[in-house]
Motif scaffolding. Structure first.
Motif, short mmCIF file in Angstrom:
data_model
loop_
_atom_site.label_atom_id
_atom_site.label_comp_id
_atom_site.label_asym_id
_atom_site.label_seq_id
_atom_site.Cartn_x
_atom_site.Cartn_y
_atom_site.Cartn_z
N THR A 165 0.84 -1.20 0.00
CA THR A 165 0.00 0.00 0.00
C THR A 165 0.88 1.24 0.00
O THR A 165 1.87 1.33 0.75
N ASN A 219 -4.68 6.53 -0.81
CA ASN A 219 -4.29 5.24 -0.24
C ASN A 219 -4.56 4.19 -1.30
O ASN A 219 -5.72 3.91 -1.61
N ALA A 252 -3.62 0.27 -2.77
CA ALA A 252 -3.01 -1.03 -2.47
C ALA A 252 -3.02 -1.92 -3.71
O ALA A 252 -3.88 -1.79 -4.58
#
Length: 937
Positions: free
Chosen positions: A620, A652, A654
């Motif tokens: 991430t 964010n 990932a």
């Protein structure tokens, strides 16, 4: 009249013709005192004025023939090309003069003694009686015969190949006026002449037997005013003209056991009418005393109008011919040929064109006549189908050391047989009685170094002799047996062992390979001495290579082999890197622009301290100050031009990363950005040789879509059932979050375990976000999908593949490389499916240049898929290219203009190693594929 029988010795067979003027018909070397040698290609100088041709051979055949003037003299011609020659001297019935090729018969494999001519006949016998020409390869390219015989008695043309390519009227072999009792036997004759394959003119008592004759513009055999002659057991093929033409008073002819094939009528080409062509033609002046029987025509019942012409009358069938003339009572059309001839026909030989004995085929009823009712019609006998398999016939041996010579023999007709080895060094033949399995094995030691021509002869009880020749190079005994085995990986689970470079004075007899997994050892012949094997699962195995040479010496060598592919071991998700709090790094803090995090894998969180080949991480990027990408690669290597996580400032993001671990046990995570960002890495599992699970490739399938049931509330978990997949230990899932009402993240974990402190998909309210997850399955074959967000979220779960304990494909990491980049260009168009080539070779796109090849036969590929500049909202589906319809699954959802990515694990079609990328949108999108490894066997 020629009568022959088969005489079988221990090592060879010769044809002996009782009552023949010439003794043995097979090639034989005369006594040294009357032999004259010809060799214009020898390293020893030749001379046409030589006085001792055994030391200094003649250069030309003519010079040797001029010297060979006494009965019994023999001219032996070595392989090479020679000019035409003429023979005028005569032998006697008991001692003929012979001119023979030393390389074998003229139609046997090279080397040949070749005679070429264009302005005269290549071979001429004039006024010469009792002269035999054998084993030559003769070519004539003008309007002359290949062989011309005139004014002689008892001459023989035997076992020659004669081609006449330029004649209009001259026969291929001409028996001219003034000649009588000539024999043309076991020859292959090829011509384009109206004069005939064999043409006789006058004389009497000629025998034309056991020849193969192909003549395209005239008869194969023409008897012209030649009485009391025999045309027997020939195989004839021509395009124009009569097969056998008996004319102009050729009375008392015998025509039996011949096969006529391939004839057709084409007056516009042949220049004749259909009535002028027939299989057999005997004119009114020749029918007296002439007989015809046991012949075969392949033309009866076809468009060929006439099979026979007799006394000026034409007949289209054998039955009509017999009814009108009393001839041809045993003639047939097409078949049978085997075991159906008259063995007592005048001129019939007991051996065929190639010297094979006339033998009884036990699978065919005998319908012939005479002393032996099993002779075949035509020039070629259906012989005993003997198979000689060389188990160990050394081609190299040390002097003075006994060694094994091993063969396995089978007789297709079930006859008993014996074997005899002739080792070519002057020693007596070694006779061997086979054992019950047909093995003919013996031990022999050469005494002197050198090269020897050896032979195994198999003598069947019916008289058939089959041979296998081999050359033995005898060397000094200076090299003891030293096994050398190269052990290399072959694919993910395969091993290849090559021990062919083993050194020894002997040849290797056999090699045995024990692959250390309990499987039956592979045994090969010494000439091969190599084998491959595929293991059921990845691991480390002892590979034992054992070699045995022909001297019965045996040695072994052991290698410890680890498969190139590794099995997967799933773990309970664990966080092993978080730069925000210092987990996995020396100190907390964001990764600097262009910075690299060296993340230790070996020995971390219970992983093995050595041997980990690759690791599955959920990586991430968070709190980024600028846009950029994270690139994962093995520590110790240069940073590749690929990406794993694409992020923007403040996002964010990932993505799952499956990456090779460096030799030092670390992987590198590079921040390709002009700003700082924090890195998080959650461990999902690892690959090593002693891992527990192999990968199973499937066409993606949808397991869960809460849009059709109910969204997952904040803090709640949904169980996903995977019990339909027996033996499953972990699942390769694609997770997509849709229409979340608040920010948060999704975690997948084994059912029944403690809730992990990790994440798989980070999302914002209203986003559609995908991510791949490699997750262990609970003991009950369920996984938990947990929504750790501030609001409810719709979640879609697709199964891309799964792992099973103890079986399945192994993972082989490769140097990360870009296999597809459609930029610049239109990318994938609306609803387009594009095949991405992976297996075998670098696919045909510019960005792939230099990328490592994934082997053909790989089952699946671990890659990263990135979408750039899409012109409309949509999603991407990937699947094996041999699947014709895109499945109801997705790997990547995108919005107009959005650059996003997702890890993919996708099966490859088994033939070409491709997977399909389907753009399910109403616009175009640029697509990038980076490859990190493959699953294979």
């Amino acid at each position: 009249m020629l009568r022959c029988r088969r005489r079988v010795a221990v090592t060879t067979a010769a044809v002996v013709c009782a009552g023949s003027a010439f003794g043995p018909v097979a090639l034989a070397q005369a006594d040294a005192a009357s032999s004259f040698y010809v060799d214009n290609g020898s390293s020893v100088s030749c001379s046409d004025t030589t006085t001792y041709s055994a030391v200094t051979p003649y250069c030309t055949i003519q010079a040797a023939v001029d010297a060979a003037t006494e009965p019994g003299d023999t001219v032996v011609v070595s392989p090479g090309t020679y000019a035409s020659f003429t023979v005028t001297a005569s032998g006697t019935a008991a001692a003929p003069i012979t001119i023979e090729g030393s390389g074998g018969s003229g139609f046997a494999p090279e080397p040949w003694a070749v005679v070429r001519a264009s302005t005269s006949s290549a071979v001429t016998l004039t006024g010469a009686s009792y002269v035999a020409v054998r084993g030559l390869r003769i070519f004539q390219t003008g309007n002359h015969s290949g062989v011309a015989v005139t004014n002689g008695t008892g001459d023989v043309v035997d076992s020659d190949f004669v081609q006449q390519a330029g004649s209009d009227t001259a026969p291929v072999v001409s028996i001219g006026a003034g000649s009588s009792s000539a024999t043309v036997s076991r020859d292959e004759l090829d011509g384009t002449t109206k004069g005939g394959g064999v043409g006789t003119q006058g004389g009497s008592g000629d025998v034309i037997t056991t020849d193969v004759i192909v003549n395209s513009n005239g008869p194969s055999v023409a008897l012209n005013g030649t009485t009391s002659s025999d045309v027997t057991a020939n195989t004839l093929n021509q395009y124009c003209g009569t097969g056998i033409d008996v004319t102009n008073g050729s009375t008392s002819a015998s025509v039996e056991n011949n096969v006529v094939e391939g004839m057709s009528v084409n007056p516009s080409v042949c220049g004749s009418t259909a009535a002028a062509e027939a299989q057999l033609q005997v004119d009114a002046a020749s029918v007296t005393g002439t007989s015809a029987d046991y012949n075969v025509s392949e033309n009866e019942g076809s468009s060929y109008p006439n099979v026979y012409s007799w006394d000026g009358h034409y007949y289209t069938t054998a039955a009509a011919f017999e009814a009108a003339t009393g001839q041809g009572a045993h003639d047939v059309s097409g078949a049978p040929v085997i075991d159906s001839a008259n063995s007592d026909a005048p001129g019939e030989l007991s051996t065929d064109l190639y010297g094979n004995a006339r033998v009884d085929d036990p699978d065919v009823a005998n319908t012939g006549a005479g002393t032996f009712s099993y002779y075949d019609r035509g020039a070629i006998e259906e012989v005993d189908p003997v198979t000689i398999a060389a188990v160990n016939l050394p081609t190299q041996a040390p002097a003075g050391k006994p060694g094994m010579y091993e063969t396995q023999v089978s007789d297709g007709w079930g006859n008993s047989f014996t074997c005899a080895y002739t080792f070519g060094d002057g020693s007596a033949p070694v006779s061997v009685t086979p054992d019950s399995s047909g093995n003919c094995n013996t031990v022999y030691a050469y005494t002197s170094t050198g090269s020897y021509q050896a032979q195994l002869a198999v003598i069947s009880s019916d008289g058939n002799v089959s041979t296998k020749k081999f050359t033995v190079s005898v060397v000094a005994d200076s090299s003891p047996l030293t096994p050398v085995a190269a052990v290399t990986a072959s694919g993910a689970l395969g091993v290849a062992v090559d021990a062919s470079q083993t050194t020894d004075s002997w040849n290797l007899a056999l090699c045995s390979f024990d692959f250390g997994d309990g499987s039956t050892p592979v045994i090969t012949s010494g000439s091969t001495c190599a084998a491959t094997h595929t293991y059921a699962k990845a691991g480390t195995y002892p590979v034992i290579t054992t070699v045995r040479d022909s001297g019965e010496i045996q040695q072994s060598v052991t290698h410890v082999f680890t498969t190139a592919g590794s099995s997967y071991t799933p773990v309970t998700p664990a966080r092993i890197l978080d730069t925000r709090n210092g987990t996995g790094v020396a100190a907390a803090g964001p990764v600097a622009p262009g910075g690299i995090v060296r993340l230790k894998i070996a020995g971390v969180d219970g992983l093995p301290p050595t041997g980990v080949s690759a690791v599955a991480l959920n990586v991430t990027a968070t709190e980024a100050t600028k846009l950029g990408v994270i690139t994962a690669y093995p520590d110790g290597q240069s940073e590749p031009d690929v990406s794993n996580v694409d992020f923007k400032a403040g996002q964010n993001v990932a993505n799952t990363v499956i990456v090779a671990v460096g030799a030092d046990g670390y992987v590198d995570l590079a921040n390709a950005s002009s700003g700082t960002t924090h890195f998080i890495a959650d461990l999902q599992g690892y690959y090593w040789a002693n891992g527990s699970s192999g990968y199973q490739t499937i066409t993606p399938i949808r397991l869960l879509d809460t849009r059709t049931t109910a969204a997952i509330p904040a803090g709640h978990t949904v169980k996903v059932d995977l019990s339909s997949y027996p033996g499953i230990s972990a699942a390769m899932l694609n997770l997509t979050v849709v229409d979340a009402t608040g920010n948060g993240f999704i975690t997948v974990s084994p059912d029944g375990g403690a809730a992990p402190t990790t994440s798989n998909v980070n999302y914002l309210a209203g986003q559609t976000v995908p991510n791949e997850a490699v997750v262990a399955v609970g003991a009950d074959d369920y996984v938990d999908v947990t929504n750790s967000g501030k609001g409810q979220a719709e979640v879609v779960v697709d199964l891309d593949g799964f792992f099973t304990t103890g079986t399945g494909s192994a993972f082989v990491p490769v140097d990360p490389a870009r296999y597809l980049d459609t930029r610049p260009g239109a990318g994938l168009s609306i609803n387009e499916t594009f095949d991405v080539g992976i297996g075998g070779v670098c696919p045909p796109n510019p960005s792939c240049t230099g990328a490592p090849a994934v082997p053909t036969g790989a089952r699946a590929v671990a890659a990263n898929l990135t979408v750039v500049s899409p012109t409309a909202n949509g999603f991407i589906t990937v699947f094996p290219a041999n699947v014709t319809t895109a499945p109801n699954a997705s790997v990547l959802n995108f919005l107009t203009g959005q650059q996003t990515q997702n890890a993919i694990t996708v099966g490859l079609d088994p033939t070409y190693g491709r997977f399909a990328v389907h753009n399910a949108s109403l616009g175009n999108t640029e697509t990038i594929v980076d490859v990190f490894g493959y699953y294979g066997d």
